[in-house]
Design an enzyme around this catalytic site. Structure first.
Site, PDB file in Angstrom:
ATOM      1  CG  HIS A 202      -5.353  -4.634  -3.320  1.00  0.00           C
ATOM      2  ND1 HIS A 202      -5.893  -3.401  -3.592  1.00  0.00           N
ATOM      3  CD2 HIS A 202      -4.017  -4.475  -3.368  1.00  0.00           C
ATOM      4  CE1 HIS A 202      -4.912  -2.530  -3.793  1.00  0.00           C
ATOM      5  NE2 HIS A 202      -3.764  -3.152  -3.663  1.00  0.00           N
TER       6      HIS A 202
ATOM      7  CB  CYS B  34      -3.292  -2.204  -0.593  1.00  0.00           C
ATOM      8  SG  CYS B  34      -2.375  -0.747  -1.035  1.00  0.00           S
TER       9      CYS B  34
HETATM   10  C1  LIG Z   1      -5.129  -8.235  -5.808  1.00  0.00           C
HETATM   11  C2  LIG Z   1      -5.016  -6.784  -6.239  1.00  0.00           C
HETATM   12  N1  LIG Z   1      -6.139  -6.104  -6.564  1.00  0.00           N
HETATM   13  C3  LIG Z   1      -6.097  -4.815  -6.947  1.00  0.00           C
HETATM   14  C4  LIG Z   1      -4.894  -4.141  -7.011  1.00  0.00           C
HETATM   15  C5  LIG Z   1      -4.887  -2.688  -7.485  1.00  0.00           C
HETATM   16  O1  LIG Z   1      -4.198  -2.624  -8.721  1.00  0.00           O
HETATM   17  P1  LIG Z   1      -3.935  -1.178  -9.333  1.00  0.00           P
HETATM   18  O2  LIG Z   1      -5.279  -0.544  -9.515  1.00  0.00           O
HETATM   19  O3  LIG Z   1      -3.200  -1.423 -10.621  1.00  0.00           O
HETATM   20  O4  LIG Z   1      -3.090  -0.459  -8.309  1.00  0.00           O
HETATM   21  C6  LIG Z   1      -3.709  -4.803  -6.672  1.00  0.00           C
HETATM   22  C7  LIG Z   1      -2.402  -4.031  -6.701  1.00  0.00           C
HETATM   23  N2  LIG Z   1      -1.409  -4.632  -5.908  1.00  0.00           N
HETATM   24  C8  LIG Z   1      -0.248  -4.059  -5.584  1.00  0.00           C
HETATM   25  C9  LIG Z   1       0.238  -2.851  -5.942  1.00  0.00           C
HETATM   26  O5  LIG Z   1       1.495  -2.748  -5.367  1.00  0.00           O
HETATM   27  N3  LIG Z   1       1.768  -3.879  -4.649  1.00  0.00           N
HETATM   28  C10 LIG Z   1       0.700  -4.711  -4.769  1.00  0.00           C
HETATM   29  O6  LIG Z   1       0.595  -5.832  -4.245  1.00  0.00           O
HETATM   30  C11 LIG Z   1      -3.766  -6.151  -6.296  1.00  0.00           C
HETATM   31  O7  LIG Z   1      -2.650  -6.835  -5.966  1.00  0.00           O
END
Ligand SMILES: Cc1ncc(COP(=O)(O)O)c(CNc2co[nH]c2=O)c1O
Length: 408
Positions: free
Chosen positions: A121, A365
């Site tokens: 991500h 992302c």
């Molecule tokens: C693997 C992974 N790492 C980091 C993040 C970041 O998380 P946050 O800091 O809470 O935003 C996400 C968010 N993933 C997603 C957010 O919306 N759709 C998604 O797949 C993720 O899926």
């Protein structure tokens, strides 16, 4: 409990979307919140709210207790050795940035190497680009086998004596595959590197034991496991956290402030500047309490049953293309990434939305992974403990509607 029984704890799932009963299949983005968590949040703000740690009155002491009890609860939940190894952040993104800025920028030297996977991500990719760029280090990628798993050969050959940091996701938010983090961590440690694990997509779906994983750092967001938004966690081994400078500076994280210099507080306060999210911490405690009433084996079973019900039916649809679903070698969480041939994912999601079905569409992302898969964007359905076979039925009926609307 089965998913029908779970649903009774999530009133939002009874609402309509565009006049149709809601089918919520975007749990990879955020999960819905059980009444138990909503009540905990209201209970904190309705009866215990105060600024913690500094107040000399009972309400502030109570708020501090709630916050520090949440820390101890998270420690047990992910099996950290000490509570001071639990740092509360806003979300997984902030947790990963904390490691990049505080550990990466201070300990990566020119000529060192940072190794990540192409399935990361952006929150576990862009910070490492910044560290590599600012420190004159090289950023290298572990690519994927044909079935979507991390390349064994790349793990073995890309992680070398020059490697200082290895950062990998435990579960891809696109492919849903569970990576063998212990294998990656062992290889990282064999060359003296630290292992950073992105647990944003795993912590809600499987028992996490950061010590068993060999993680030196582990990040996750509360909102992906039934908690309010705005509360996340960074786990870090105490020996490493103690060597790292603060990430954000201001109130609560200092020991003494002189005109020209400051000494900093002990762990964990050193990394928790400003007024903390006590309400979010109370919600996270309630979410962990809710989850731990059931075993993760039960949650994994529900997700597997939904996968086993959905995948054969999707494979029968000639206009559906699936990604990362044909692996037999690895267990998978309840994420199904797909495309409808010749229809942009945003159009698919819009047509599904009109039928009350919520999925995610776009690059998730994970633009390097999209390119690696030969796609600009995909659709993604992601299940959790309250999704049912009827949800799958409604989703597939909606996909048939895409076919009609787009005259496929
Ligand atoms: C693997 C992974 N790492 C980091 C993040 C970041 O998380 P946050 O800091 O809470 O935003 C996400 C968010 N993933 C997603 C957010 O919306 N759709 C998604 O797949 C993720 O899926």
């Amino acid at each position: 409990m089965n998913s029908v029984e779970f649903r009774k704890d999530f009133p939002i799932l009874n609402r309509k979307m565009n006049g149709q009963p809601l089918v919520y299949l975007d749990n990879g983005a955020t999960t819905q919140k059980p009444e138990h968590v909503v009540r905990a949040l209201c209970g904190y703000y309705g009866g215990c709210n105060a600024n913690p740690h500094r107040g000399a009155y009972e309400l502030s002491v109570k708020a501090t207790e709630i916050y520090e009890q949440a820390r101890a609860r998270v420690q047990r939940f992910i099996h950290a050795a000490r509570p001071e190894e639990i740092i509360f952040t806003k979300n997984a993104t902030e947790a990963l940035n904390l490691v990049a800025y505080s550990y990466g920028l201070n300990f990566v030297q020119p000529g060192d190497e940072i190794v990540i996977s192409v399935a990361e991500h952006h929150s576990n990719l862009v910070p490492w680009q910044r560290v590599a760029g600012q420190r004159g280090a090289k950023l290298k990628y572990i690519y994927l086998e044909k079935d979507g798993n991390l390349s064994e050969d790349d793990i073995e050959t890309k992680i070398t004596e020059k490697t200082k940091i290895v950062a990998v996701t435990q579960v891809s938010n696109v492919l849903g595959l569970v990576n063998d983090v212990r294998r990656v961590a062992d290889k990282a440690h064999s060359v003296g590197a630290v292992c950073v694990v992105d647990g944003a997509q795993s912590t809600a779906h499987m028992q996490v034991d950061v010590q068993q994983l060999g993680a030196d750092f582990f990040a996750f967001s509360g909102h992906k496991l039934l908690s309010p938004m705005g509360i996340g966690v960074l786990y870090g081994r105490k020996e490493l956290l103690e060597t790292m400078p603060p990430f954000l500076m201001g109130g609560d994280m200092i020991e003494y402030v002189e005109e020209q210099d400051t000494t900093f507080a002990e762990l964990p306060a050193k990394f928790e500047a400003g007024t903390q999210n006590v309400g979010g911490a109370a919600g996270l405690t309630a979410a962990i309490d809710y989850l731990e009433q059931f075993t993760f084996a039960r949650i994994e079973q529900i997700e597997k049953e939904l996968l086993d019900y959905a995948l054969p039916r999707l494979r029968e649809l000639p206009f559906i293309e699936l990604y990362g679903c044909d692996t037999r070698r690895n267990n998978k969480t309840g994420i199904i990434t797909f495309n409808v041939k010749d229809v942009h994912p945003h159009d698919v999601a819009t047509i599904l939305d009109a039928q009350g079905v919520a999925i995610r569409a776009g690059h998730h992302c994970a633009q390097p992974l999209m390119r690696y898969l030969g796609q600009n964007a995909t659709c993604r359905a992601s299940f959790y403990l309250y999704n049912t076979r009827e949800d799958i039925d409604r989703w597939i009926e909606a996909l048939q509607q895409v076919r009609k609307v787009m005259r496929l």
